[in-house]
Design a protein around this motif. Structure first.
Motif, PDB file in Angstrom:
ATOM      1  N   ILE A   1      -2.840 -15.037  -2.793  1.00  0.00           N
ATOM      2  CA  ILE A   1      -1.709 -14.166  -3.099  1.00  0.00           C
ATOM      3  C   ILE A   1      -0.505 -14.988  -3.559  1.00  0.00           C
ATOM      4  O   ILE A   1       0.140 -14.666  -4.553  1.00  0.00           O
ATOM      5  CB  ILE A   1      -1.360 -13.288  -1.875  1.00  0.00           C
ATOM      6  CG1 ILE A   1      -2.476 -12.267  -1.664  1.00  0.00           C
ATOM      7  CG2 ILE A   1      -0.020 -12.596  -2.047  1.00  0.00           C
ATOM      8  CD1 ILE A   1      -2.382 -11.498  -0.371  1.00  0.00           C
ATOM      9  N   VAL A   2      -0.203 -16.050  -2.840  1.00  0.00           N
ATOM     10  CA  VAL A   2       0.931 -16.906  -3.201  1.00  0.00           C
ATOM     11  C   VAL A   2       0.682 -17.591  -4.538  1.00  0.00           C
ATOM     12  O   VAL A   2       1.585 -17.704  -5.370  1.00  0.00           O
ATOM     13  CB  VAL A   2       1.210 -17.926  -2.076  1.00  0.00           C
ATOM     14  CG1 VAL A   2       2.231 -18.955  -2.504  1.00  0.00           C
ATOM     15  CG2 VAL A   2       1.683 -17.203  -0.819  1.00  0.00           C
TER      16      VAL A   2
ATOM     17  N   ASN B   1       0.813  -1.221   0.000  1.00  0.00           N
ATOM     18  CA  ASN B   1       0.000   0.000   0.000  1.00  0.00           C
ATOM     19  C   ASN B   1       0.844   1.268   0.000  1.00  0.00           C
ATOM     20  O   ASN B   1       0.369   2.327  -0.371  1.00  0.00           O
ATOM     21  CB  ASN B   1      -0.922   0.038   1.222  1.00  0.00           C
ATOM     22  CG  ASN B   1      -2.070  -0.924   1.104  1.00  0.00           C
ATOM     23  OD1 ASN B   1      -2.506  -1.261   0.018  1.00  0.00           O
ATOM     24  ND2 ASN B   1      -2.559  -1.384   2.238  1.00  0.00           N
ATOM     25  N   ASP B   2       2.102   1.172   0.437  1.00  0.00           N
ATOM     26  CA  ASP B   2       2.965   2.350   0.546  1.00  0.00           C
ATOM     27  C   ASP B   2       3.612   2.766  -0.774  1.00  0.00           C
ATOM     28  O   ASP B   2       4.166   3.853  -0.859  1.00  0.00           O
ATOM     29  CB  ASP B   2       4.071   2.098   1.579  1.00  0.00           C
ATOM     30  CG  ASP B   2       3.510   1.866   2.972  1.00  0.00           C
ATOM     31  OD1 ASP B   2       2.457   2.441   3.297  1.00  0.00           O
ATOM     32  OD2 ASP B   2       4.135   1.095   3.729  1.00  0.00           O
ATOM     33  N   LEU B   3       3.565   1.917  -1.794  1.00  0.00           N
ATOM     34  CA  LEU B   3       4.188   2.248  -3.079  1.00  0.00           C
ATOM     35  C   LEU B   3       3.329   3.228  -3.871  1.00  0.00           C
ATOM     36  O   LEU B   3       2.104   3.147  -3.856  1.00  0.00           O
ATOM     37  CB  LEU B   3       4.392   0.995  -3.930  1.00  0.00           C
ATOM     38  CG  LEU B   3       5.479   0.018  -3.527  1.00  0.00           C
ATOM     39  CD1 LEU B   3       5.588  -1.085  -4.579  1.00  0.00           C
ATOM     40  CD2 LEU B   3       6.816   0.699  -3.367  1.00  0.00           C
TER      41      LEU B   3
ATOM     42  N   VAL C   1       5.046 -12.595   2.872  1.00  0.00           N
ATOM     43  CA  VAL C   1       3.600 -12.493   2.758  1.00  0.00           C
ATOM     44  C   VAL C   1       3.020 -12.970   4.085  1.00  0.00           C
ATOM     45  O   VAL C   1       3.282 -14.092   4.507  1.00  0.00           O
ATOM     46  CB  VAL C   1       3.059 -13.352   1.594  1.00  0.00           C
ATOM     47  CG1 VAL C   1       1.548 -13.258   1.513  1.00  0.00           C
ATOM     48  CG2 VAL C   1       3.686 -12.918   0.277  1.00  0.00           C
ATOM     49  N   VAL C   2       2.265 -12.093   4.740  1.00  0.00           N
ATOM     50  CA  VAL C   2       1.651 -12.456   6.008  1.00  0.00           C
ATOM     51  C   VAL C   2       0.152 -12.593   5.825  1.00  0.00           C
ATOM     52  O   VAL C   2      -0.419 -12.080   4.876  1.00  0.00           O
ATOM     53  CB  VAL C   2       1.969 -11.420   7.117  1.00  0.00           C
ATOM     54  CG1 VAL C   2       3.438 -11.384   7.413  1.00  0.00           C
ATOM     55  CG2 VAL C   2       1.476 -10.048   6.739  1.00  0.00           C
ATOM     56  N   GLY C   3      -0.465 -13.284   6.747  1.00  0.00           N
ATOM     57  CA  GLY C   3      -1.901 -13.496   6.672  1.00  0.00           C
ATOM     58  C   GLY C   3      -2.202 -14.956   6.884  1.00  0.00           C
ATOM     59  O   GLY C   3      -1.319 -15.767   7.176  1.00  0.00           O
ATOM     60  N   ALA C   4      -3.459 -15.276   6.733  1.00  0.00           N
ATOM     61  CA  ALA C   4      -3.867 -16.660   6.957  1.00  0.00           C
ATOM     62  C   ALA C   4      -4.988 -17.034   6.011  1.00  0.00           C
ATOM     63  O   ALA C   4      -5.661 -16.183   5.437  1.00  0.00           O
ATOM     64  CB  ALA C   4      -4.324 -16.827   8.408  1.00  0.00           C
TER      65      ALA C   4
ATOM     66  N   GLU D   1      -6.803  -4.423   1.430  1.00  0.00           N
ATOM     67  CA  GLU D   1      -6.647  -5.343   2.557  1.00  0.00           C
ATOM     68  C   GLU D   1      -5.712  -6.497   2.207  1.00  0.00           C
ATOM     69  O   GLU D   1      -4.968  -6.982   3.057  1.00  0.00           O
ATOM     70  CB  GLU D   1      -7.995  -5.863   3.034  1.00  0.00           C
ATOM     71  CG  GLU D   1      -8.754  -6.664   1.992  1.00  0.00           C
ATOM     72  CD  GLU D   1     -10.167  -6.992   2.404  1.00  0.00           C
ATOM     73  OE1 GLU D   1     -10.507  -8.189   2.440  1.00  0.00           O
ATOM     74  OE2 GLU D   1     -10.918  -6.053   2.685  1.00  0.00           O
ATOM     75  N   GLU D   2      -5.704  -6.938   0.957  1.00  0.00           N
ATOM     76  CA  GLU D   2      -4.780  -7.981   0.518  1.00  0.00           C
ATOM     77  C   GLU D   2      -3.353  -7.437   0.471  1.00  0.00           C
ATOM     78  O   GLU D   2      -2.398  -8.111   0.845  1.00  0.00           O
ATOM     79  CB  GLU D   2      -5.172  -8.509  -0.860  1.00  0.00           C
ATOM     80  CG  GLU D   2      -6.502  -9.204  -0.889  1.00  0.00           C
ATOM     81  CD  GLU D   2      -7.005  -9.483  -2.297  1.00  0.00           C
ATOM     82  OE1 GLU D   2      -7.791 -10.421  -2.440  1.00  0.00           O
ATOM     83  OE2 GLU D   2      -6.609  -8.768  -3.246  1.00  0.00           O
TER      84      GLU D   2
END
Length: 73
Positions: free
Chosen positions: A28-29, A5-7, A18-21, A65-66
């Motif tokens: 994403i992967v 999101n920062d780009l 990649v974080v999350g569950a 959010e992704e």
């Protein structure tokens, strides 16, 4: 530590992790967003969501959010 999101449009960075569950991380992967891959921010939609990124010559759309779960170097 910054996330996707920062780009700003036109900026490139390497994926650190990649974080999350669950299904979101799996999606994403499966799209090829894995550590060590270079990713470029193409553009944001007029309201900021979704965003379009370029990865290995392919254009992908992601929700904010992704993108929060994609940590960059």
């Amino acid at each position: 530590m910054k996330n996707l999101n920062d780009l700003m449009p036109g900026q490139k960075a390497k994926v650190s992790k990649v974080v999350g569950a669950g299904l979101v991380k799996r999606r994403i992967v499966d799209m090829g967003i894995v550590p060590g891959t270079e990713i470029e921010m193409e553009r944001y939609a007029p309201l900021g969501d979704p965003m379009e990124v370029k990865l290995r010559g392919n254009h992908l759309s992601l929700r904010k959010e992704e993108a929060r779960g994609i940590i960059l170097e």
